[in-house]
Design a protein around this motif. Structure first.
Motif: not given
Ligand SMILES: [Zn+2]
Length: 219
Positions: A76, A95, A97, A158
């Motif tokens: 990413e 980031h 999940h 996502h």
């Protein structure tokens, strides 16, 4: 210890803290910080968070070229670079999940402000970016559009992106948003969920910035 070494140490410590809090699992999720105008430090691709070490961190030029590190950067990376390029105020990105934020991302529904701390720390609703595959240029474009001037955004099907002036602030936003998302879903079991109005959110955020804490400032 120089600036880049300090940034690598802070990144690996923050990654491990996020893993211990259950926000990261296996190899999913990534984070970065921008210690200087021309460099970012990012977690590597495909290494379990439980095993991350200081020398696994990857230093990247703003052009995307690797400056230091023997491992490939997170897939990413283009998303991180695009956010730093567009939003000069952002110096760190986390980031995750994490499961409750991901539930909203799968439903493609923004996370409303239910808990006061989401108003105080995040400052509003977390919007959802249109779907695009991971690592794609479209994902970065869609994320930037939905992020706007906010501090966090959901990636459809996502996960969650949180930003901040430093890693501690970005991680704190991920923790607060995950808790807010979890409380909303739990409250559905009890019946109605009352969310805070935009005016209440604005008042909570400004009171927090000017009145709360030891310094009189949250960040
Ligand atoms: Zn991801």
């Amino acid at each position: 210890m120089n600036t880049l070494e300090r940034a690598k140490r802070e990144l690996v410590n923050t990654a491990y803290a996020a893993y211990q809090k259950g926000l990261f699992y296996e190899t999913w999720g990534n984070m970065s910080c921008k210690p200087t105008e021309n460099s970012i430090v990012i977690t590597p691709s495909g290494i379990p968070y439980a095993k991350l070490r200081f020398f696994d961190m990857v230093v990247i030029e703003s052009s995307g070229k690797t400056l230091q590190g023997r491992l490939k950067p997170s897939t990413e990376l283009p998303l991180h670079l695009a956010i730093y390029e567009k939003r000069k105020d952002i110096r760190a990105i986390v980031h995750t999940h994490s499961i409750y934020a991901a539930a909203f991302a799968v439903s493609r529904k923004g996370i409303p402000v239910a808990l006061e701390e989401q108003a105080q720390i995040v400052g509003g609703v977390v919007e959802v970016a249109a779907y695009a595959p991971p690592g794609s240029p479209e994902l970065a474009a869609n994320a930037l559009e939905a992020l706007g001037d906010n501090s966090a955004v959901l990636l459809a099907n996502h996960g969650l992106i949180c930003t901040g002036p430093d890693l501690a602030a970005a991680l704190q936003r991920c923790i607060v948003i995950e808790r807010n998302a979890r409380v909303i879903l739990c409250s559905k079991l009890l019946g109605q969920t009352f969310t805070l109005s935009p005016e209440e959110v604005t008042n909570l955020r400004s009171d927090f910035l000017f009145l709360y804490g030891q310094q009189g400032h949250a960040e």
